[in-house]
Write an enzyme that holds these catalytic residues in place. Structure first.
Site, PDB file in Angstrom:
ATOM      1  NE  ARG A 149      33.266  65.577 -46.749  1.00 56.32           N
ATOM      2  CZ  ARG A 149      33.892  66.076 -48.270  1.00 56.32           C
ATOM      3  NH1 ARG A 149      33.507  66.011 -48.886  1.00 56.32           N
ATOM      4  NH2 ARG A 149      34.762  66.686 -48.066  1.00 56.32           N
ATOM      5  CG  HIS A 168      31.151  69.138 -49.817  1.00 57.20           C
ATOM      6  ND1 HIS A 168      31.526  69.250 -48.375  1.00 57.20           N
ATOM      7  CD2 HIS A 168      31.885  69.881 -50.237  1.00 57.20           C
ATOM      8  CE1 HIS A 168      32.444  70.037 -48.610  1.00 57.20           C
ATOM      9  NE2 HIS A 168      33.068  70.040 -49.516  1.00 57.20           N
ATOM     10  N   GLY A 172      36.896  61.533 -58.616  1.00 54.29           N
ATOM     11  CA  GLY A 172      38.419  62.145 -57.977  1.00 54.29           C
ATOM     12  C   GLY A 172      39.337  60.592 -58.285  1.00 54.29           C
ATOM     13  CB  THR A 190      40.689  61.590 -48.216  1.00 52.68           C
ATOM     14  OG1 THR A 190      39.935  63.129 -47.965  1.00 52.68           O
ATOM     15  CG2 THR A 190      40.548  60.975 -47.052  1.00 52.68           C
ATOM     16  CG  HIS A 248      35.901  57.429 -54.505  1.00 55.68           C
ATOM     17  ND1 HIS A 248      37.210  57.998 -53.669  1.00 55.68           N
ATOM     18  CD2 HIS A 248      36.509  56.156 -54.553  1.00 55.68           C
ATOM     19  CE1 HIS A 248      38.249  56.779 -53.542  1.00 55.68           C
ATOM     20  NE2 HIS A 248      37.764  55.609 -54.409  1.00 55.68           N
ATOM     21  N   GLY A 249      35.058  58.692 -57.178  1.00 55.49           N
ATOM     22  CA  GLY A 249      35.217  58.549 -58.890  1.00 55.49           C
ATOM     23  C   GLY A 249      35.381  59.040 -60.114  1.00 55.49           C
ATOM     24  CB  ALA A 275      33.517  55.269 -51.886  1.00 57.91           C
TER      25      ALA A 275
END
Ligand SMILES: Nc1ncnc2c1ncn2[C@@H]1O[C@H](COP(=O)(O)OP(=O)(O)O)[C@@H](O)[C@H]1O
Ligand SMILES: O=C(COP(=O)(O)O)[C@@H](O)CO
Length: 577
Positions: free
Chosen positions: A543, A217, A404, A444, A401-402, A557
Site C-alpha cells: 500500500r 483508503h 489487522g 496483506t 496495520h494495528g 509497519a
C-alpha cells in the site's frame, strides 16, 4: 468522523448485518458476505466482487441482477480472507464457474488468488481479475501496478452484464480485461477519513490546499496544490484523464465514454453537480459523447472529502454492457428483468472439522504449551502497540496495520488455545492459529502471517520435540513462504526486510550449536536492527508504494510489528528454557 459505532473491531460485521437486514429484496447474508437473494441463475457465470469495508456501496451494495452475484466483505479497509471469499463464491456459484473481481490491492490479490486456487481444487472453476483504473498510482508503463478505485464499478458491471448474457467464464474474463483496459480514474481530496474508534483522520490536508491523486483508503494524495474552484477541479480531472486515452480509442474526438463523478464520502451531491456541470462541458468540448453518466457516491472512503472522475471509453460491446439493466441496493438502471430461476441449491461452504486434532506425541504436546505461550505474548505485544502500528501505517498506507494485526493475533491465540486444549501437538496448534489469523484478519499481513505460521507449523509437526535446528528450519521455510506469496525481496521495505535476517541469524546460531533461547535472542536483535533500517528505504511493494517519498524516515509497519513480536517471543523462550 465516524460517530456511531459500538465496538470498533465489530464495526464491519455489524454494518454488514444491518445492510443485509435492510436489503432483503436484493441480498441474502452468507458466511463472509452476501449473495443475490434470488441466487444465481443456473448455468450463469457468477461474478463475485469484494474488498474491505468502508467503501459503501462497494462492495455489498452492488449485488443484484445485472451486477454482482455475490460480494465478499472484509473488515474496515482490509481485504476479505480467502475463506470468506470461498464461502461467498460457493454460495453464488450457479454451475458455470465464478469470476472473482476486486481492486488491485496486495491483500485482495493474495486472498482472492488463494480462494480461486481452493475453489478450483474443489471443482468450482474460478478466475480472478483485479481492476487497475487509478492513473495516479503508477505510470502508463506500469498499469498493472495501479490501484482500483471508482473504476471498479464499470468494470464489474461490464463483466456481470456479460455473465447475464450467458457468456462462458473465459469470455466474461475477457470482457473484464477489455473494460479495465479502457477505464481510467483520477481523484482529489480535501480531508482524510477517520476510522471508527479513531480520534483523528488518517491524513489532513492543509487549509486551502488539496491532495491530488487520492486513494480510497485515506491514503494521502501524491501531490498537493491550492484549493481549486469547482470548475478548476473539473478541468484538472478532465485534462488528467484526457492525457491518457487508452490505445485503440484513437483520441477523444468522436469517442464515447461512460462517465462517473464519484464522491468519496463527505462531498455533498450539490457540490458534485456543480463540478459535473463543467466536466460535461469540457468533455463535450473535446468531442466526447457521454453515455449514461453517474454522479454520486459509488466507491467511498468513509467520511473522506474527495472526488474522482472515471472514464470508460466505450465501443459498441462495452456500451451495451454499460447500458444494460441492473437492480441492486445502491445501483439501478433500466427496467427490471423478469424473475430469475436460481441454480438448484446454493451451496454454503462447509466448515472444516475443527473438533478433532491429529494424534501427537507427548513431547510435541508439551512443546505446544510453549507455542501457545508464545502466541499469547505475541498477541499481548500487538495489543500494546496497536495504536503505534496504525500510526506508522498511516504515514504512507491505510492506517489499519494495528487493527489487522490485533484481529489476526487474537483469533490465532484463541484457535491455538482450543487446539491445545484438545491435545494437539505443536505443529497443529500453529497451523490452526495460522488459519484463524488469515481468516479473521484478511488484509496483506493476514495472508502473510497465515502463511508464515502455517510453514512453521508444518516444519515442527506433531511427532517430535522441536529441536533448535528444526525451529530454525521452520523459520527459514516461513521466510520462503512469505517471499513466494508476496513476491517481495529484501530492500522492498516490507516485513521481508526483517524476516530474512531474522531467519538467517537464527539458522547460523543454531548451526553453531547455540541453544534455541540464546539463538532466538541474537536473531531478535538482528530483527530490531533491520526493522529500524527500513526507515531509510523507499517502499516498492504494498500500500505504501505510491507514497514512497512520504515513508522515508518512518520504518515499515509490518517490519516493525515483526521485530516487536520476535522480541516478545524471546521472553517466552527464555522462561521455558
Ligand atoms: N508483497 C509483500 N510482501 C511482504 N510483505 C508485504 C507485502 N506487501 C505488504 N507487506 C507488508 O504488509 C504490511 C502491511 O500490512 P497490512 O496493514 O495488513 O496491509 P494492507 O492494509 O495494505 O493490507 C506492510 O507494512 C509490509 O510489511
Ligand atoms: O483495503 C482493501 C484491501 O486491500 P488490503 O491490501 O488488504 O488493505 C480494501 O478496502 C479494498 O478492497
Amino acid at each position: 468522523m465516524t460517530r456511531l459505532f459500538n465496538d470498533p473491531a465489530a464495526f464491519a460485521d455489524e454494518a454488514l448485518e444491518g445492510f443485509a437486514a435492510a436489503h432483503r429484496r436484493w441480498v441474502r447474508p452468507v458466511t463472509g458476505g452476501v449473495v443475490r437473494a434470488g441466487g444465481t441463475p443456473e448455468g450463469q457465470v457468477a461474478v463475485v466482487i469484494g474488498g474491505g469495508s468502508g467503501h459503501y456501496p462497494a462492495f455489498s451494495g452492488l449485488v443484484g441482477r445485472g451486477l454482482a452475484h455475490g460480494a465478499a466483505v472484509g473488515n474496515v479497509f482490509a481485504s476479505p480472507s480467502a475463506q470468506q471469499i470461498r464461502s461467498v463464491a460457493r454460495a453464488a456459484h450457479g454451475g458455470a464457474g465464478v469470476l472473482l473481481m476486486y481492486g488491485n490491492y496486495a491483500g485482495d490479490v493474495l486472498h482472492f488468488g488463494q480462494a480461486a486456487e481452493r475453489l478450483t481444487g474443489e471443482g468450482v472453476r474460478a478466475r480472478t481479475f483485479a481492476v487497475t483504473d487509478d492513473i495516479s498510482s503508477a505510470g502508463p508503463e506500469e498499469t498493472a501496478k495501479r490501484r482500483g478505485i471508482a473504476g471498479d464499478l464499470p468494470v464489474f458491471k461490464a463483466a456481470a452484464a456479460a455473465a447475464e448474457q450467458g457468456l462462458p467464464l473465459d469470455e466474461v474474463l475477457a470482457v473484464a480485461e477489455h473494460a479495465n483496459a479502457r477505464t481510467r480514474s483520477f481523484g482529489i481530496a480535501f480531508s482524510g477519513c477517520t476510522l471508527p474508534g479513531a480520534d483523528h483522520p488518517l491524513f489532513t490536508v492543509p487549509e486551502a490546499r488539496m491532495a491530488v491523486g487520492l486513494g480510497i483508503h485515506g491514503e494521502p494524495g501524491i501531490g498537493e496544490e491550492s484549493l481549486p474552484t469547482a470548475d478548476e477541479a473539473a478541468r484538472l480531472l478532465v485534462t488528467s484523464l484526457l492525457k491518457e486515452v487508452p490505445d485503440g480509442v484513437g483520441g477523444p474526438a468522436g469517442a464515447r465514454a461512460a462517465v462517473i463523478l464519484n464522491g468519496l464520502g463527505s462531498v455533498k451531491y450539490e457540490e458534485l453537480f456543480v463540478v459535473y456541470r463543467k466536466v460535461a462541458e469540457l468533455l463535450g468540448d473535446a468531442g466526447v459523447e457521454i453515455v449514461d453518466p453517474e454522479v454520486g457516491e459509488l466507491v467511498t472512503s468513509f467520511d473522506m472529502a474527495g472526488i474522482s472522475l472515471t472514464l470508460t471509453w466505450l465501443d459498441d460491446g462495452l456500451s451495451a454492457l454499460w447500458r444494460a439493466p441492473a437492480d441492486t441496493p445502491a445501483f439501478r438502471k433500466g427496467a427490471p428483468a423478469a424473475p430469475e430461476h436460481a441454480a438448484a441449491a446454493a451451496v454454503t461452504a462447509e466448515e472444516s472439522d475443527e473438533q478433532t486434532v491429529p494424534e501427537a506425541s507427548d513431547a510435541s504436546r508439551r512443546a505446544a504449551a510453549v507455542v501457545l505461550a508464545a502466541l499469547d505474548a505475541l498477541a499481548a505485544t500487538v495489543d500494546d502497540h496497536a495504536e503505534e502500528l496504525g500510526r506508522i501505517d498511516a504515514v504512507a498506507g491505510d492506517g489499519d496495520h494495528g487493527i489487522g494485526m490485533q484481529r489476526g493475533s487474537t483469533a490465532a491465540r484463541l484457535a491455538a488455545a482450543d487446539a491445545h486444549a484438545r491435545g494437539a501437538g505443536a505443529g497443529t496448534v500453529l497451523v490452526r492459529a495460522a488459519d484463524a489469523w488469515s481468516d479473521r484478519a484478511g488484509g496483506t499481513s493476514g495472508a502473510l502471517w497465515g502463511s508464515m505460521l502455517r510453514a512453521l507449523g508444518g516444519a515442527l509437526g506433531d511427532d517430535e520435540k522441536p529441536t533448535a535446528a528444526r525451529v530454525a528450519d521452520g523459520v527459514t521455510e516461513a521466510s520462503a513462504a512469505v517471499r513466494r506469496l508476496g513476491g517481495a525481496e529484501v530492500g522492498d521495505k516490507t516485513m521481508v526486510d526483517v524476516l530474512v535476517p531474522f531467519a538467517d541469524t537464527l539458522a547460523a546460531a543454531t548451526a553453531d550449536g547455540v541453544p534455541l533461547a540464546a539463538a532466538w535472542d541474537r536473531a531478535a536483535d538482528a530483527a530490531e536492527t533491520a526493522a529500524s533500517a527500513t526507515a531509510d528505504l523507499l517502499p516498492r511493494k504494498g500500500r505504501a508504494r505510491p507514497h514512497a517519498e512520504k515513508s522515508l524516515g518512518t520504518p515499515d509497519a509490518g517490519a516493525h510489528s515483526l521485530a516487536l513480536i520476535t522480541r516478545a517471543v524471546r521472553g517466552v523462550l527464555i522462561d521455558h528454557h
